[in-house]
Design a protein around this motif. Structure first.
Motif, PDB file in Angstrom:
ATOM      1  N   MET A  45       1.071  -1.361  -0.449  1.00 18.71           N
ATOM      2  CA  MET A  45       0.485   0.009  -0.113  1.00 18.71           C
ATOM      3  C   MET A  45       1.064   1.177  -0.151  1.00 18.71           C
ATOM      4  SD  MET A  45      -2.671   0.346   2.135  1.00 18.71           S
ATOM      5  CE  MET A  45      -4.513   1.557   2.976  1.00 18.71           C
ATOM      6  N   SER A  46       0.559   2.034  -0.852  1.00 16.09           N
ATOM      7  CA  SER A  46       1.577   3.273  -0.672  1.00 16.09           C
ATOM      8  C   SER A  46       1.184   4.238  -0.263  1.00 16.09           C
ATOM      9  CB  SER A  46       1.037   4.325  -1.787  1.00 16.09           C
ATOM     10  OG  SER A  46      -0.017   4.678  -2.429  1.00 16.09           O
ATOM     11  N   GLN A  47       2.311   4.927   0.389  1.00 15.17           N
ATOM     12  CA  GLN A  47       1.848   5.889   1.629  1.00 15.17           C
ATOM     13  C   GLN A  47       1.022   7.579   1.127  1.00 15.17           C
ATOM     14  OE1 GLN A  47       5.074   6.797   3.787  1.00 15.17           O
ATOM     15  NE2 GLN A  47       4.688   5.002   4.826  1.00 15.17           N
ATOM     16  N   PRO A  48       0.737   8.361   1.421  1.00 17.97           N
ATOM     17  CA  PRO A  48       0.403   9.605   1.082  1.00 17.97           C
ATOM     18  C   PRO A  48       0.913  10.626   0.861  1.00 17.97           C
ATOM     19  CG  PRO A  48      -0.468   9.093   3.675  1.00 17.97           C
ATOM     20  CD  PRO A  48      -0.184   7.962   3.261  1.00 17.97           C
ATOM     21  N   SER A  49       0.396  11.396   0.045  1.00 22.90           N
ATOM     22  CA  SER A  49       1.855  12.505  -0.392  1.00 22.90           C
ATOM     23  C   SER A  49       1.647  12.721   0.693  1.00 22.90           C
ATOM     24  CB  SER A  49       1.052  13.124  -1.958  1.00 22.90           C
ATOM     25  OG  SER A  49       0.722  12.429  -2.889  1.00 22.90           O
ATOM     26  N   PRO A  50       2.675  13.882   0.623  1.00 26.24           N
ATOM     27  CA  PRO A  50       3.024  15.024   2.065  1.00 26.24           C
ATOM     28  C   PRO A  50       2.091  16.351   1.474  1.00 26.24           C
ATOM     29  CG  PRO A  50       4.839  14.759  -0.093  1.00 26.24           C
ATOM     30  CD  PRO A  50       3.975  13.928  -0.419  1.00 26.24           C
ATOM     31  N   THR A  51       1.741  16.880   2.446  1.00 24.78           N
ATOM     32  CA  THR A  51       1.944  18.476   2.207  1.00 24.78           C
ATOM     33  C   THR A  51       2.380  19.355   1.685  1.00 24.78           C
ATOM     34  OG1 THR A  51      -0.308  18.082   3.920  1.00 24.78           O
ATOM     35  CG2 THR A  51       0.276  20.031   3.256  1.00 24.78           C
ATOM     36  N   ILE A  52       2.343  20.326   1.006  1.00 19.55           N
ATOM     37  CA  ILE A  52       3.498  20.861   0.248  1.00 19.55           C
ATOM     38  C   ILE A  52       2.767  22.032   1.574  1.00 19.55           C
ATOM     39  CG2 ILE A  52       4.623  21.992  -1.282  1.00 19.55           C
ATOM     40  CD1 ILE A  52       3.986  19.299  -2.916  1.00 19.55           C
ATOM     41  N   LEU A  53       4.311  22.792   1.859  1.00 22.04           N
ATOM     42  CA  LEU A  53       3.842  24.134   2.079  1.00 22.04           C
ATOM     43  C   LEU A  53       4.708  24.894   1.580  1.00 22.04           C
ATOM     44  CD1 LEU A  53       2.126  26.747   3.785  1.00 22.04           C
ATOM     45  CD2 LEU A  53       4.014  25.523   6.179  1.00 22.04           C
ATOM     46  N   TYR A  54       4.029  26.504   1.095  1.00 21.78           N
ATOM     47  CA  TYR A  54       4.650  27.576   0.383  1.00 21.78           C
ATOM     48  C   TYR A  54       4.549  28.928   1.070  1.00 21.78           C
ATOM     49  CZ  TYR A  54       5.998  31.110  -2.927  1.00 21.78           C
ATOM     50  OH  TYR A  54       6.486  32.320  -3.446  1.00 21.78           O
ATOM     51  N   CYS A  55       5.985  29.318   1.200  1.00 16.90           N
ATOM     52  CA  CYS A  55       6.073  30.053   2.018  1.00 16.90           C
ATOM     53  C   CYS A  55       6.726  31.304   1.008  1.00 16.90           C
ATOM     54  CB  CYS A  55       7.339  30.257   3.059  1.00 16.90           C
ATOM     55  SG  CYS A  55       7.046  31.701   3.923  1.00 16.90           S
ATOM     56  N   HIS A  56       5.910  32.467   0.887  1.00 18.39           N
ATOM     57  CA  HIS A  56       5.773  33.410  -0.006  1.00 18.39           C
ATOM     58  C   HIS A  56       7.335  34.569   0.527  1.00 18.39           C
ATOM     59  CE1 HIS A  56       6.184  35.173  -3.956  1.00 18.39           C
ATOM     60  NE2 HIS A  56       5.740  36.730  -3.596  1.00 18.39           N
ATOM     61  N   CYS A  57       7.564  34.303   1.558  1.00  9.82           N
ATOM     62  CA  CYS A  57       8.463  35.669   2.699  1.00  9.82           C
ATOM     63  C   CYS A  57       8.258  36.292   2.144  1.00  9.82           C
ATOM     64  CB  CYS A  57       9.717  35.062   2.320  1.00  9.82           C
ATOM     65  SG  CYS A  57       9.922  33.361   2.908  1.00  9.82           S
ATOM     66  N   GLN A  58       6.943  37.493   2.495  1.00 15.24           N
ATOM     67  CA  GLN A  58       6.496  38.462   2.438  1.00 15.24           C
ATOM     68  C   GLN A  58       7.214  39.709   2.877  1.00 15.24           C
ATOM     69  OE1 GLN A  58       3.873  38.788  -0.186  1.00 15.24           O
ATOM     70  NE2 GLN A  58       4.334  40.825  -0.306  1.00 15.24           N
ATOM     71  N   TYR A  59       7.319  39.742   4.052  1.00 14.56           N
ATOM     72  CA  TYR A  59       8.292  40.534   4.769  1.00 14.56           C
ATOM     73  C   TYR A  59       9.692  40.675   5.100  1.00 14.56           C
ATOM     74  CZ  TYR A  59       3.053  41.306   5.607  1.00 14.56           C
ATOM     75  OH  TYR A  59       1.859  40.874   5.738  1.00 14.56           O
ATOM     76  N   LEU A  98      -0.877  22.451  10.815  1.00 14.93           N
ATOM     77  CA  LEU A  98       0.035  21.483   9.340  1.00 14.93           C
ATOM     78  C   LEU A  98       1.983  20.762   9.776  1.00 14.93           C
ATOM     79  CD1 LEU A  98       0.669  25.300   7.772  1.00 14.93           C
ATOM     80  CD2 LEU A  98      -0.250  22.985   6.513  1.00 14.93           C
ATOM     81  N   ALA A  99       1.472  20.924  11.296  1.00 13.48           N
ATOM     82  CA  ALA A  99       2.859  20.836  12.030  1.00 13.48           C
ATOM     83  C   ALA A  99       1.586  18.795  11.452  1.00 13.48           C
ATOM     84  CB  ALA A  99       3.438  21.106  13.146  1.00 13.48           C
ATOM     85  N   GLY A 100       0.657  18.477  12.421  1.00 14.72           N
ATOM     86  CA  GLY A 100       0.232  17.816  13.199  1.00 14.72           C
ATOM     87  C   GLY A 100      -0.127  16.860  11.471  1.00 14.72           C
ATOM     88  N   SER A 101       0.011  17.395  10.630  1.00 10.93           N
ATOM     89  CA  SER A 101      -0.732  16.935   9.527  1.00 10.93           C
ATOM     90  C   SER A 101      -0.039  16.022   8.248  1.00 10.93           C
ATOM     91  CB  SER A 101      -1.183  17.490   7.809  1.00 10.93           C
ATOM     92  OG  SER A 101       0.390  18.011   7.292  1.00 10.93           O
ATOM     93  N   GLY A 102       0.747  14.734   9.111  1.00 17.67           N
ATOM     94  CA  GLY A 102       1.509  13.568   8.179  1.00 17.67           C
ATOM     95  C   GLY A 102       2.528  14.955   8.140  1.00 17.67           C
ATOM     96  N   ALA A 103       3.321  13.836   6.555  1.00 17.94           N
ATOM     97  CA  ALA A 103       4.265  14.073   6.242  1.00 17.94           C
ATOM     98  C   ALA A 103       4.170  16.372   5.730  1.00 17.94           C
ATOM     99  CB  ALA A 103       4.885  13.123   5.013  1.00 17.94           C
ATOM    100  N   LEU A 104       4.932  16.285   5.509  1.00 16.34           N
ATOM    101  CA  LEU A 104       4.967  17.484   4.993  1.00 16.34           C
ATOM    102  C   LEU A 104       6.687  18.484   4.262  1.00 16.34           C
ATOM    103  CD1 LEU A 104       3.611  19.920   5.251  1.00 16.34           C
ATOM    104  CD2 LEU A 104       4.971  19.804   7.792  1.00 16.34           C
ATOM    105  N   LYS A 105       6.536  18.784   3.492  1.00 17.38           N
ATOM    106  CA  LYS A 105       7.280  19.334   2.878  1.00 17.38           C
ATOM    107  C   LYS A 105       7.483  21.159   2.219  1.00 17.38           C
ATOM    108  CE  LYS A 105       9.400  15.049  -0.364  1.00 17.38           C
ATOM    109  NZ  LYS A 105      10.128  15.233   0.367  1.00 17.38           N
TER     110      LYS A 105
END
Length: 90
Positions: free
Chosen positions: A1-15, A58-65
């Motif tokens: 069984m394959s593992q779920p895809s990680p959540t991807i988080l993009y930060c735009h570093c606005q400030y 986000l930290a608790g969502s599982g795999a995170l990139k």
């Protein structure tokens, strides 16, 4: 069984202009073109300063990139918001 895809988080570093504008725009463009679901935030620094509950989610969502500035800084920002990242899943 394959593992779920990680959540991807993009930060735009606005400030904090740590990442050059051209790099941020190119990364965001490629993410949009990829068709892969991702979450985009304006600025992780600001979120950590406000202790935004989204960081705990986000930290608790599982795999995170995370596409952001420096790994050590990102880990520190999540820690500041009481949302430590699991090193084996991030």
């Amino acid at each position: 069984m394959s593992q779920p895809s990680p959540t991807i988080l993009y930060c735009h570093c606005q400030y904090a202009q740590v990442v050059p504008k051209e790099v941020k725009e190119a990364v965001l463009k490629k993410l949009c073109e990829s068709g892969i679901a991702f979450e985009a935030v304006a600025d992780l620094c600001e979120m950590a300063a406000r202790r935004d509950p989204a960081l705990q989610r986000l930290a608790g969502s599982g795999a995170l990139k995370i596409a952001a500035c420096f790994p050590r800084a990102v880990k520190g920002l999540f820690h500041q918001a009481d949302a430590d990242l699991a090193l084996d899943r991030t």
